[in-house]
Enzyme design. Structure first.
Site, PDB file in Angstrom:
ATOM      1  N   SER A   7       4.482-193.211  94.654  1.00 14.33           N
ATOM      2  CA  SER A   7       3.777-192.351  93.701  1.00 14.33           C
ATOM      3  C   SER A   7       4.555-191.070  93.421  1.00 14.33           C
ATOM      4  CB  SER A   7       2.386-192.014  94.227  1.00 14.33           C
ATOM      5  OG  SER A   7       1.602-193.178  94.351  1.00 14.33           O
ATOM      6  N   ASN A   8       5.177-190.505  94.448  1.00 12.44           N
ATOM      7  CA  ASN A   8       5.891-189.244  94.268  1.00 12.44           C
ATOM      8  C   ASN A   8       7.311-189.438  93.755  1.00 12.44           C
ATOM      9  OD1 ASN A   8       3.984-187.068  95.340  1.00 12.44           O
ATOM     10  ND2 ASN A   8       3.878-188.662  96.897  1.00 12.44           N
ATOM     11  N   TYR A  98      -0.791-201.544  98.867  1.00 15.57           N
ATOM     12  CA  TYR A  98      -0.831-200.103  98.629  1.00 15.57           C
ATOM     13  C   TYR A  98      -2.112-199.754  97.883  1.00 15.57           C
ATOM     14  CZ  TYR A  98       0.836-195.481  96.976  1.00 15.57           C
ATOM     15  OH  TYR A  98       0.980-194.145  96.704  1.00 15.57           O
ATOM     16  N   LYS A 126      -0.484-199.534 103.086  1.00 13.25           N
ATOM     17  CA  LYS A 126      -0.478-198.072 103.003  1.00 13.25           C
ATOM     18  C   LYS A 126      -1.796-197.685 102.354  1.00 13.25           C
ATOM     19  CE  LYS A 126       1.443-194.015 100.791  1.00 13.25           C
ATOM     20  NZ  LYS A 126       2.232-193.474  99.663  1.00 13.25           N
ATOM     21  N   VAL A 169       3.186-192.996 105.470  1.00  6.37           N
ATOM     22  CA  VAL A 169       4.060-192.765 104.325  1.00  6.37           C
ATOM     23  C   VAL A 169       3.505-191.529 103.637  1.00  6.37           C
ATOM     24  CG1 VAL A 169       4.956-193.671 102.154  1.00  6.37           C
ATOM     25  CG2 VAL A 169       4.550-195.226 104.074  1.00  6.37           C
TER      26      VAL A 169
END
Length: 257
Positions: A7-8, A98, A126, A169
């Site tokens: 995402s980042n 995720y 995650k 994470v």
């Protein structure tokens, strides 16, 4: 290890060829004994399979597959189990589920996680939702499987370890990687008081670079710690001067600057 195309990593803003280029670049720079997870989740099952194969060929060790969410009303447990099963069957590398409801508006249902944990090529999840009860139940319900539950944020890393998570994470690791590695080690050694003190100092900075200021805040903070944050891809906008000062004060108040 590292996650590329999370995402980042501004993953939704990258073209497919750029996504593969990022993985190739990271793999060249990363020692072979370090794990490389790469985001490969797309809205369709077919596109997800194609990108998963591509990132594997580019050097990813594990595929991190976010929940498809555009038609979230139709993303039932059955639909998601079918999607992930098809991806895992076709993937040449292990798959990590995720769930990031803040971005997708969709929590991967517990029933789906328990079912998918039984797949031989699905090795973990995650979970960025922050529901510690849910995470503890996931650990409990998948304990017979070769399946790891990973915390999706630094803000609840200690709590996740306390209920049996295997790791994390965390966006904040882009800025305070050493501190998060220290927190990991304290938890694994059972030094809970020291771990709690450190966790407390990480909560506000983590919130600042995630929910509060997001990727622009994360990139700005990286620059203060000797890394290259760089500009965001539009339509993400840089922080205003007032926001920069607010971000700096958050790190300073917790003893990081």
């Amino acid at each position: 290890g590292l996650v590329a195309l999370g995402s980042n990593g501004e993953y939704p803003y990258l073209a497919p060829r750029e996504r593969v280029e990022v993985v190739s670049c990271v793999r060249r720079a990363l020692p072979r004994d370090r794990l490389l997870l790469a985001g490969s989740g797309c809205e369709s099952t077919q596109a997800t399979i194609e990108l998963t194969v591509s990132v594997a060929e580019a050097g990813a060790d594990v595929a991190l597959v976010v929940t498809p969410c555009y038609y979230r009303g139709a993303m039932t447990t059955a639909a998601l189990v079918h999607h992930y099963t098809e991806v895992a069957d076709a993937s040449p590398i292990p798959v990590v589920l995720y769930s990031v409801p803040a971005n997708t508006g969709l929590d991967l249902p517990m029933e789906a996680v328990i079912t998918l944990a039984q797949h031989p090529n699905i090795v973990g999840i995650k979970d960025s939702g922050g529901d510690i009860t849910r995470m503890g139940l996931m650990v409990h319900k998948t304990r017979q499987e070769d399946f790891q539950v990973l915390a999706g944020s630094a803000g609840f890393l200690l709590a996740s370890y306390a209920v049996g998570a295997s790791g994390g994470v965390c966006a904040l690791a882009n800025v305070l990687g050493d501190a998060l590695c220290q927190l990991d080690q304290l938890c694994r050694k059972g030094q809970w008081q020291e771990a709690r003190d450190l966790q407390h100092r990480l909560i506000e900075p983590n919130t600042a670079v995630t929910r509060r200021f997001g990727i622009p805040g994360l990139k700005k903070a990286m620059e203060w710690f000797g890394y290259y944050g760089g500009p965001c891809r539009a339509p993400l906008a840089p922080l205003s001067p007032a926001q920069v000062e607010e971000l700096r004060s958050t790190f300073s108040a917790n003893g990081w600057l």
